[in-house]
Write a protein that holds these residues in place. Structure first.
Motif, PDB file in Angstrom:
ATOM      1  N   LEU A  10      33.632  96.390  -9.765  1.00 59.44           N
ATOM      2  CA  LEU A  10      32.830  97.541  -8.873  1.00 59.44           C
ATOM      3  C   LEU A  10      31.379  97.678  -9.345  1.00 59.44           C
ATOM      4  O   LEU A  10      30.569  98.702  -8.970  1.00 59.44           O
ATOM      5  N   ARG A  11      30.814  96.834 -10.090  1.00 64.85           N
ATOM      6  CA  ARG A  11      29.461  96.498 -10.358  1.00 64.85           C
ATOM      7  C   ARG A  11      28.923  95.880  -9.362  1.00 64.85           C
ATOM      8  O   ARG A  11      29.323  94.651  -8.798  1.00 64.85           O
ATOM      9  N   MET A  12      27.483  96.241  -8.842  1.00 63.85           N
ATOM     10  CA  MET A  12      26.745  95.368  -7.918  1.00 63.85           C
ATOM     11  C   MET A  12      26.334  93.986  -8.625  1.00 63.85           C
ATOM     12  O   MET A  12      26.077  93.725  -9.739  1.00 63.85           O
ATOM     13  N   GLY A  55      33.156 103.727  -0.566  1.00 65.84           N
ATOM     14  CA  GLY A  55      32.120 103.306  -1.587  1.00 65.84           C
ATOM     15  C   GLY A  55      31.429 104.540  -2.326  1.00 65.84           C
ATOM     16  O   GLY A  55      30.209 104.141  -2.947  1.00 65.84           O
ATOM     17  N   PHE A  58      31.236 103.043  -6.037  1.00 69.57           N
ATOM     18  CA  PHE A  58      30.347 101.999  -5.961  1.00 69.57           C
ATOM     19  C   PHE A  58      28.864 102.577  -5.943  1.00 69.57           C
ATOM     20  O   PHE A  58      27.951 102.273  -6.765  1.00 69.57           O
ATOM     21  N   ASN A  62      26.221 102.597  -9.283  1.00 64.25           N
ATOM     22  CA  ASN A  62      25.180 101.579  -9.285  1.00 64.25           C
ATOM     23  C   ASN A  62      23.811 102.421  -9.001  1.00 64.25           C
ATOM     24  O   ASN A  62      22.785 102.049  -9.701  1.00 64.25           O
ATOM     25  N   ALA A  90      35.730 101.754 -13.238  1.00 60.02           N
ATOM     26  CA  ALA A  90      34.283 101.105 -13.311  1.00 60.02           C
ATOM     27  C   ALA A  90      33.704 101.132 -14.529  1.00 60.02           C
ATOM     28  O   ALA A  90      32.889  99.778 -14.701  1.00 60.02           O
TER      29      ALA A  90
END
Length: 173
Positions: A10-12, A55, A58, A62, A90
């Motif tokens: 879930l991390r960029m 998203g 997400f 982020n 996340a």
């Protein structure tokens, strides 16, 4: 604070060209929020979408990561999606006690706030599953929580349910 073990899915990704582009998009979003906050009072941001799986988590995760890269910024991230919570996954954080437990009057606001090791990110997880999420999010306790905690942070970011299937996001807004 409990130890968090972040979910890398879930991390960029900041590796490679696509990671730099994604990272830059979140820095741009962060900059635009600061510009808006410079013209009017803005300390709370609600992240929602029209439908599930578009998203929201997400983006919330982020955006917060982009903000806390600045060491002098404190952020409170709230998982207000009491129907399908994922923020605790996340972040790799426990899901309770959390927002629903506070809204039910079972714990205080201090009992639900988790601190990251970096100390400039705090997190309120979703908490226990409930049958009446809309009523809880519309409650006076929700307003009280936000009114009490917002002054302690530069930003309060709320990850909410999608707007079309349920009324929760509109209630929070």
């Amino acid at each position: 604070h409990p130890e968090w073990k972040s979910d890398s899915a879930l991390r960029m990704s900041l590796a490679g060209d696509s990671g730099r582009v994604v990272g830059e998009r979140f820095r741009t979003l962060r900059s635009r929020l600061y510009q808006i906050a410079g013209t009017r009072a803005l300390r709370r941001v609600l992240i929602t979408s029209s439908l599930p799986a578009e998203g929201k988590t997400f983006v919330a995760t982020n955006l917060v990561r982009s903000i806390i890269r600045q060491a002098d910024r404190r952020v409170l991230l709230i998982d207000a999606d009491l129907r399908a919570p994922h923020l605790h996954e996340a972040l790799g954080a426990p899901s309770s006690p959390g927002l629903s437990d506070y809204l039910l009057g079972q714990v205080t606001e201090l009992a639900v706030v988790q601190n990251s090791a970096a100390n400039n990110l705090c997190f309120i997880p979703c908490g226990s599953r409930v049958q009446n999420p809309s009523e809880l999010l519309l409650s006076d306790r929700m307003k009280l929580l936000l009114d009490r905690l917002t002054p302690a942070f530069d930003w309060v970011i709320l990850d909410s349910p999608p707007a079309l299937p349920v009324h929760d996001a509109s209630s929070l807004a």
